[in-house]
Design a protein around this motif. Structure first.
Motif, PDB file in Angstrom:
ATOM      1  N   ASP A  56      46.152  85.613  52.105  1.00  0.00           N
ATOM      2  CA  ASP A  56      46.293  84.206  52.475  1.00  0.00           C
ATOM      3  C   ASP A  56      47.100  84.024  53.759  1.00  0.00           C
ATOM      4  O   ASP A  56      46.939  83.019  54.438  1.00  0.00           O
ATOM      5  N   PRO A 181      45.940  78.679  54.928  1.00  0.00           N
ATOM      6  CA  PRO A 181      46.116  78.305  53.519  1.00  0.00           C
ATOM      7  C   PRO A 181      46.166  76.804  53.261  1.00  0.00           C
ATOM      8  O   PRO A 181      45.546  76.321  52.313  1.00  0.00           O
ATOM      9  N   LYS A 184      42.671  75.410  53.380  1.00  0.00           N
ATOM     10  CA  LYS A 184      41.898  75.745  52.179  1.00  0.00           C
ATOM     11  C   LYS A 184      42.279  74.818  51.033  1.00  0.00           C
ATOM     12  O   LYS A 184      41.434  74.334  50.304  1.00  0.00           O
TER      13      LYS A 184
END
Length: 195
Positions: A56, A181, A184
């Motif tokens: 990540d 991250p 997302k």
């Protein structure tokens, strides 16, 4: 100890039904998810968590940030990295610009092991943890976990560390893994809202 209130041992019910259940539930869930991980991949749950965080972060993250996100000591992180490095999943990197900073870098074999372990992890996550928590209790459960953690801003801080690692890796000319991250997470929330 003068002036300090003497604490009383909790009642049997409080000990067994609260403290005991908390300890046993944590241990039982972790063991069951770990068992599924080992059966379906070459990673343990603890190894998967580290590879998940490095992944990540864009495939590279400082040891100190790994420690902050996992809440493990740097020496414990170092031992786990040693194990993953011996298996070819991560490498240590010390930069010339800052000899004090050590990075964990995901290797192609590590990325493959992470990808292979994703479905066994999700199987364990949903079947041994998430699907066992009734939807109407989920927010209360999260709130209690936050209280026990005693760090109300932990999710935000962890996301900031991952975003920083991702951004640093993107400016360093590295081939990155995935998206930032926080992007997302925002895309996931947007998709969940549509559903």
């Amino acid at each position: 100890m003068s002036g300090t209130k003497k604490l009383v041992f909790p009642s049997w019910a409080d000990w067994m039904l609260t403290w005991g259940r908390f300890l046993k539930a944590y241990k039982a869930v972790v063991e069951r998810v770990d068992k599924r991980m080992r059966a379906g991949s070459q990673l343990t749950l603890a190894e998967f968590e580290l590879l998940f965080i490095v992944n990540d972060g864009g495939g590279r993250i400082r040891f100190i940030d790994l420690a902050k996100i996992t809440l493990l000591s740097q020496s414990r992180i170092s031992r786990q990295i040693d194990s993953l490095q011996a298996r070819g999943f991560l490498i240590r990197e010390i930069t010339n610009s800052d000899r004090r900073a050590t990075f964990a870098v995901l290797t192609p074999a590590g990325k493959a092991a992470f990808d292979e372990a994703e479905q066994p992890f999700l199987d364990g996550y949903y079947n041994e943890f998430r699907n066992l928590i009734p939807q109407e209790d989920l927010e209360a459960f999260r709130r209690v976990l936050g209280i026990l953690l005693q760090e109300t801003d932990y999710p935000r801080r962890a996301m900031e560390l991952l975003d920083t690692a991702f951004e640093q890796n993107s400016t360093g000319g590295r081939a990155l893994v995935g998206r930032k991250p926080s992007e997302k997470r925002a895309a996931h929330k947007k998709g969940a809202a549509k559903a």
